[in-house]
Scaffold this active site. Structure first.
Site, PDB file in Angstrom:
ATOM      1  CE  LYS A 117      29.081  62.340 119.548  1.00 38.95           C
ATOM      2  NZ  LYS A 117      29.765  63.564 119.213  1.00 38.95           N
ATOM      3  CD  GLN A 142      32.958  65.078 119.977  1.00 40.45           C
ATOM      4  OE1 GLN A 142      32.423  64.128 119.418  1.00 40.45           O
ATOM      5  NE2 GLN A 142      32.296  65.874 120.817  1.00 40.45           N
ATOM      6  CG  ASP A 168      27.352  66.546 114.562  1.00 39.84           C
ATOM      7  OD1 ASP A 168      26.686  65.713 115.201  1.00 39.84           O
ATOM      8  OD2 ASP A 168      28.499  66.907 114.879  1.00 39.84           O
TER       9      ASP A 168
END
Ligand code: NAP
Length: 277
Positions: A50, A94, A117
């Site tokens: 990422k 995460q 997200d």
């Protein structure tokens, strides 16, 4: 006849180049923060990817590494701090988190306008009422791959195998929002083969290597393989690629299909949040 390959890596490259172009018009740098709890090696690798993606499009990125035994309260405080930072436009925590942490409470803490997200209940709720704003990365990437076929979604029969809140459920909603007729299948579906055979668009997200075989696929169907299963040191999808590609019209490879698009959509979400759109 062999199916046409839906190349996610190439499409992701195109997305990143469009982002770079859009960035030239901005007077500030979009910022993404990633929170990692513990030192799970797979999570560390995903986060590294990422960060590399952010570098490619000249975003600011930072990783907040927190100890595995952090309390729920301290983790929430860290997220609340990021919520207030004006140079951070998107953030994510995460997954997976340690067992003592309440995942949902953590996601709830991220303010919806920084939810990179797209998994906050407010953003998922907007998706439910066909007011798509920031949408979850994997489902959004899947829609882009389906659009790449050039075939319309409206009126077609889409079958989603898997109903997780991360992939299956939201991708089904996104297909429904685009006027597909949608069937959800899951572990309690009675005759999965019969349901799968009806699909013009088959999205498979179950996490079982090579589960979908050629006899379960309608000739000419678009087959999207979300699965990532590690078999003998290599990544294998949920679809038996070699035989299904002989039946399908379009198919995504693993690796190089949905995965790169998931990462590209994280960048797109971050930009969207940065420009407030
Ligand atoms: P998940 O949360 O474990 O959900 C799996 C879903 O599959 C559940 O809905 C489950 O049904 C269903 N299922 C399991 N076995 C089944 C069977 N035999 N028949 C029918 N349905 C079955 O997994 P996920 O997070 O959605 O991820 C699915 C896969 O996609 C994994 O391999 C994951 O690594 C991969 N993934 C890839 C990306 C990417 O970027 N490429 C992103 C996310 C996930 P129930 O609901 O009834 O239990």
């Amino acid at each position: 006849m062999s199916a046409e390959l839906l190349n996610g890596s190439r499409l992701a490259q195109r997305v990143r180049s469009q982002i770079r172009k859009k960035l030239k018009k901005l007077t500030f740098t979009p910022g993404l923060a990633v929170v990692q709890v513990g030192t799970d090696p797979a999570s560390t690798l995903y986060i590294k990817h990422k960060q590399r993606d952010c570098e490619k499009v000249h975003f600011h990125s930072e990783v907040h590494r927190l100890p595995a035994d952090i309390t729920q309260e301290s983790l929430v405080q860290q997220i609340e701090m990021l919520n207030t930072r004006s140079d951070i436009h998107g953030m994510l925590v995460q997954m997976p988190l340690p067992d003592h942490i309440d995942n949902e409470a953590v996601i709830d803490t991220i303010v919806p306008h920084k939810d990179a997200d797209g998994l906050n209940p407010v953003n998922l709720g907007n998706l439910l009422i066909n007011r798509e704003g920031v949408t979850p990365c994997t489902p959004t990437g899947i829609i882009r791959l389906i659009e790449l076929t050039g075939e319309k979604i409206e009126g077609r029969h889409a079958v989603c195998i898997g109903r997780s809140p991360l992939v299956g459920k939201p991708v089904g909603l996104m297909l429904l929002n685009r006027n597909a007729t949608v069937t959800y299948c899951h572990s309690r579906t009675v005759d999965l083969r019969v349901e799968a055979q009806k699909a013009d668009i088959l999205v498979v997200a179950i996490g079982k290597s090579e589960f979908i075989t050629a006899d379960m696929v309608k000739p000419g169907a678009t087959v999207i393989d979300v699965g990532i299963n590690h078999v003998d040191g290599r990544a294998v999808g949920d679809v038996k690629f070699e035989e299904v590609k002989e039946v399908a019209g379009f198919i995504t490879p693993v690796p190089g299909g949905v995965g790169p698009m998931t990462r590209a959509m994280l960048l797109e979400n971050t930009l969207k949040l940065a420009i407030g759109g």
